[in-house]
Design a protein around this motif. Structure first.
Motif, mmCIF file in Angstrom:
data_model
loop_
_atom_site.group_PDB
_atom_site.id
_atom_site.type_symbol
_atom_site.label_atom_id
_atom_site.label_comp_id
_atom_site.label_asym_id
_atom_site.label_seq_id
_atom_site.Cartn_x
_atom_site.Cartn_y
_atom_site.Cartn_z
ATOM 1 N N ALA A 83 0.819 -1.219 0.000
ATOM 2 C CA ALA A 83 0.000 0.000 0.000
ATOM 3 C C ALA A 83 0.855 1.271 0.000
ATOM 4 O O ALA A 83 0.640 2.160 -0.835
ATOM 5 N N PRO A 84 1.837 1.412 0.911
ATOM 6 C CA PRO A 84 2.664 2.623 0.859
ATOM 7 C C PRO A 84 3.503 2.720 -0.406
ATOM 8 O O PRO A 84 3.737 3.819 -0.921
ATOM 9 N N ALA A 85 3.960 1.584 -0.936
ATOM 10 C CA ALA A 85 4.737 1.620 -2.175
ATOM 11 C C ALA A 85 3.853 2.039 -3.348
ATOM 12 O O ALA A 85 4.283 2.809 -4.212
ATOM 13 N N ARG A 201 11.707 2.894 0.174
ATOM 14 C CA ARG A 201 12.312 2.597 1.476
ATOM 15 C C ARG A 201 11.323 2.827 2.607
ATOM 16 O O ARG A 201 10.493 3.736 2.561
ATOM 17 N N GLY A 202 11.434 2.012 3.643
ATOM 18 C CA GLY A 202 10.583 2.135 4.813
ATOM 19 C C GLY A 202 11.302 2.836 5.946
ATOM 20 O O GLY A 202 12.184 3.679 5.721
ATOM 21 N N TRP A 211 9.017 -9.935 -0.184
ATOM 22 C CA TRP A 211 8.418 -10.841 0.805
ATOM 23 C C TRP A 211 9.184 -10.815 2.116
ATOM 24 O O TRP A 211 9.247 -11.804 2.820
ATOM 25 N N ALA A 212 9.753 -9.632 2.447
ATOM 26 C CA ALA A 212 10.463 -9.503 3.717
ATOM 27 C C ALA A 212 9.491 -9.141 4.833
ATOM 28 O O ALA A 212 8.456 -8.571 4.589
#
Length: 212
Positions: A83-85, A201-202, A211-212
């Protein structure tokens, strides 16, 4: 290849032909596109419609079935970064008025899991409608390969004279990509196409992995 394997692959090939730009197919169009007998494709369509992956729209027309929505919702829900990406992709497209893609690395290929609405006003470009593209010849693929520290796939196909195929050249470009934080492609997948890719980036500037 077993009969079951071949049957599943045939079903996947049919489903992959449906996308945002082609939401419906007729039996005759599918048979012609797949270069298969109408009877064979009809059997595949009947099977897919029977399990809810496709729906018959009348007069030989088929569309995607509601069961796929359940599967896609389950997939998106299992990926906290999606969602954020996706929001970041749309903001980029609105700010630049250019087509933007959200991509993940899958083996030696890059999968375009989403693309923006903004930037689709012009004529289609090579690869715009493809779900899977060669990683080493696209900006997103090169970025993801470099961040993962991966070598070029072997054998390395040259799609144009500009396609990067040499190990030494890739090692130098991979280091440059990691240092600069972005990747570029120019006429490497098809003449007249170019791309710029940056990682999403988070927290703590950590690069999200699929899939991390």
């Amino acid at each position: 290849m077993t009969r079951t394997h071949a049957t599943v692959e045939a079903a996947v090939r049919v489903l992959e032909l449906f996308d945002a730009d082609r939401t419906e197919w007729t039996l005759s169009d599918l048979a012609r596109h797949l270069n298969q007998p109408t009877s064979t494709v009809h059997e595949q369509l009947q099977t897919l419609a029977g399990v809810g992956l496709l729906v018959r729209l009348g007069r030989g027309r088929y569309g995607l079935g509601w069961r796929l929505l359940k599967l896609s919702s389950a997939l998106y829900g299992s990926l906290p970064w999606y969602a954020p990406a996706h929001d970041a992709m749309e903001r980029l497209a609105r700010g630049t008025h250019l087509l933007a893609f959200l991509c993940v690395l899958h083996g030696d290929s890059v999968l375009c899991v989403a693309r923006s609405v903004q930037g689709r006003d012009g004529p289609p470009v090579a690869g715009e409608l493809d779900f899977e593209l060669p990683a080493h010849a696209t900006a997103s693929g090169k970025l993801l390969l470099a961040l993962a520290g991966q070598a070029l796939p072997q054998p390395t196909a040259a799609f144009t004279p500009q396609t990067l195929t040499g190990a030494a050249a890739w090692n130098a470009e991979s280091r440059s990509i990691r240092a600069q934080g972005h990747a570029l492609s120019r006429d490497e997948w098809a003449p007249g196409t170019s791309g710029l890719a940056v990682p999403v980036r988070g927290e703590g500037a950590r690069c999200w992995r699929p899939w991390a």
